[in-house]
Enzyme design. Structure first.
Site, PDB file in Angstrom:
ATOM      1  N   GLN A  79       0.815  -1.223   0.000  1.00 38.96           N
ATOM      2  CA  GLN A  79       0.000   0.000   0.000  1.00 38.96           C
ATOM      3  C   GLN A  79       0.847   1.271   0.000  1.00 38.96           C
ATOM      4  OE1 GLN A  79      -1.598  -1.109   4.092  1.00 38.96           O
ATOM      5  NE2 GLN A  79      -1.586   1.112   4.309  1.00 38.96           N
ATOM      6  N   CYS A 133      -5.176   0.453   3.329  1.00 37.71           N
ATOM      7  CA  CYS A 133      -5.264  -0.987   3.606  1.00 37.71           C
ATOM      8  C   CYS A 133      -6.640  -1.550   3.242  1.00 37.71           C
ATOM      9  CB  CYS A 133      -5.002  -1.229   5.084  1.00 37.71           C
ATOM     10  SG  CYS A 133      -6.115  -0.303   6.142  1.00 37.71           S
ATOM     11  N   HIS A 158      -6.801  -1.136  11.019  1.00 42.24           N
ATOM     12  CA  HIS A 158      -6.120  -1.730   9.865  1.00 42.24           C
ATOM     13  C   HIS A 158      -6.994  -2.861   9.318  1.00 42.24           C
ATOM     14  CE1 HIS A 158      -2.851  -2.747   7.241  1.00 42.24           C
ATOM     15  NE2 HIS A 158      -2.575  -3.894   7.814  1.00 42.24           N
TER      16      HIS A 158
END
Ligand SMILES: *[C@@H]1O[C@H](CO)[C@@H](O)[C@H](O)[C@H]1NC(C)=O
Ligand SMILES: *[C@@H]1O[C@H](CO)[C@@H](O)[C@H](O)[C@H]1NC(C)=O
Ligand SMILES: *[C@@H]1O[C@H](CO)[C@@H](O)[C@H](O)[C@H]1NC(C)=O
Ligand SMILES: *[C@@H]1O[C@H](CO)[C@@H](O)[C@H](O)[C@H]1NC(C)=O
Length: 334
Positions: free
Chosen positions: A134, A140, A280
C-alpha cells in the site's frame, strides 16, 4: 543537503555517539547494525536526520531483542519500518480516524455442514493474488477489498484477476470511505455493487495517494451481487465463511509490537477489542492450529518483506485485537 552516501562509506570507522542518544546511549555495535540495515533497505538520510533515525532504530532493535528473549507465541524482527516511531508508522500506514466499523446485524447464511479443521486458500488452487504494497497511504481497506473479491471470483470461475485499489481510493467516498485516510471493506463492497463494477490493476493502476475518480464503466471487470457482513464478534461465523466459502476481509487494532512482527502466531493481551479501536484492514485466507493454539492465516498489504513473505498468523477464537468486529465478504457476479 549533504549527500547521505558518506554515512555508508564511513561505516568502518564508527565511533559511539553517546551525546546524541538521549535517554539511552547508542552503542558502536548498534550503529554498525544501523548502517548495514540502511544498506539492506536502501535508506538514505540527511545529516540532521541520521542521528535521530539511529536513535529510533536502536530503541526498536532493543524492543525486538527483549521480546524475543521472552516466552511468546510470535517473534519480532527488524524490518523496513525499524527507523520509525510507532506514532510515525501509525500516521503513515494506519487509519487516522475510527471508521464506524459495526456490522451488528450480520447476514451470513448459516451452513449446516461442519467447517474443515484447517484450510489455506493459497494451497487449494490459484486463488490468491501476490501480496501487494500500500505504500505510505492509509489504503489498507482497498487491498483487503480487492484481495477478497479477487479470491472470491477466482474460486467461482478459476480466473485470478488483479483488481484496482486506486479506483476505491479515488471514487468510493460516497460510501463513507476516505481514500488514503481510511475506509472499510464492507463499505467498499457496497460501492462496487452500486457503482456497477471495479476496474483492473492494469487499467487503473495504484498510485498510493488521493486522486480524482477516473472510473470507466466499459473497463470494469469485477462485479458484486451481494455483500455479506458477519455479525459483530461472531468469530465462528468468520471461520464458517473462510472454511466453506472464500477468504474474508476483517479489521483489527494494530499496536506497537505488530509493526516489527516477523513470524509465529501474533497474540497480545493488551490491545483493544471494540469496533471503534480497529485501525487496519486485512484478509483472512485460511486458519489452522499449531501446538494447540488456533490461528488465522492473514494476507497483509505491506509488501513481501514484512512478516512471513507478507503474511502473518494471529490467534483465533478470542476476538484478538477486535478481529471479529467488522468482517465481510462479497458474493461476485460471475
Ligand atoms: C511459555 O508459555 C507457554 C504458554 O503460555 C507455557 O505453556 C509454557 O509453560 C511457557 N514456558 C516457559 C519456559 O515459561
Ligand atoms: C461515523 O458516523 C457518524 C454518524 O453516523 C458520522 O457523523 C461520522 O462522520 C462517521 N465517521 C467516520 C470516520 O466515518
Ligand atoms: C483523501 O481524500 C478523502 C476524501 O476522499 C479525505 O477525507 C482525506 O482526508 C484525504 N486524505 C489525504 C491523506 O489527503
Ligand atoms: C453491510 O455493512 C455495510 C456497512 O459496513 C452496510 O452499508 C450494509 O448495508 C451492510 N449490508 C447488509 C446486507 O447488512
Amino acid at each position: 543537503m549533504r549527500p547521505p552516501l558518506c554515512w555508508l562509506l564511513a561505516a568502518a570507522t564508527v565511533v559511539s555517539i553517546t551525546a546524541a542518544a538521549g535517554s539511552h546511549a547508542v552503542t558502536a555495535e548498534e550503529e554498525i547494525q544501523f548502517r548495514s540495515w540502511m544498506l539492506q533497505h536502501g535508506k538514505w538520510y540527511g545529516e540532521g536526520e541520521y542521528y535521530s533515525r539511529l536513535h529510533i532504530f536502536a530503541g526498536n532493535k532493543r524492543r525486538v531483542e527483549r521480546h524475543n528473549a521472552g516466552n511468546h507465541s510470535f517473534q519480532m524482527g527488524l524490518n523496513e519500518f525499524s527507523d520509525l516511531t510507532f506514532a510515525e508508522f501509525k500516521k503513515r500506514f494506519l487509519w487516522s480516524e475510527p471508521q464506524n466499523c459495526s456490522a451488528t446485524r450480520g447476514n451470513l447464511p448459516r451452513s449446516s455442514g461442519p467447517c474443515p479443521s484447517a484450510i489455506d486458500w493459497r494451497k487449494k488452487g490459484n486463488y490468491v493474488t501476490p501480496v501487494k504494497n500500500q505504500g505510505g497511504c492509509g489504503s489498507c481497506w482497498t487491498f483487503s477489498t480487492t484481495g477478497c473479491l479477487e479470491s472470491a471470483i477466482a474460486i467461482k470461475t478459476g480466473k485470478l484477476l488483479m483488481l484496482s485499489e486506486q479506483q476505491l481510493v479515488d471514487c468510493a467516498q460516497n460510501f463513507n470511505n476516505h481514500g488514503c485516510s481510511g475506509g472499510l471493506p464492507s463499505q467498499a463492497f457496497e460501492y462496487i455493487l452500486y457503482n456497477k463494477g471495479l476496474m483492473g490493476e492494469d487499467t487503473y493502476p495504484y498510485r498510493a495517494e488521493n486522486g480524482t475518480c477516473k472510473f470507466q464503466p466499459d473497463k470494469a471487470i469485477a462485479f458484486v451481487k451481494e455483500v455479506v457482513n458477519i455479525t459483530l464478534y461472531d468469530e465462528l461465523g468468520m471461520m464458517q465463511a473462510v472454511g466453506t466459502h472464500n477468504p474474508v476481509s476483517f479489521a483489527f487494532q494494530v499496536t506497537e509490537d505488530f509493526m516489527q512482527y516477523s513470524k509465529g502466531i501474533y497474540s497480545n493481551p493488551h490491545c483493544e477489542k471494540t469496533p471503534d479501536k480497529v485501525n487496519h484492514a486485512v484478509l483472512a485466507v485460511g486458519y489452522g492450529v499449531e501446538n494447540g493454539m488456533p490461528y488465522w492465516i492473514v494476507k497483509n498489504s505491506w509488501g513481501t518483506y514484512w512478516g512471513m513473505d507478507g503474511y502473518f498468523h494471529i490467534e483465533r477464537g478470542k476476538n484478538m485485537c477486535g478481529l471479529a468486529d467488522c468482517a465481510s465478504y462479497p458474493i461476485p457476479w460471475v
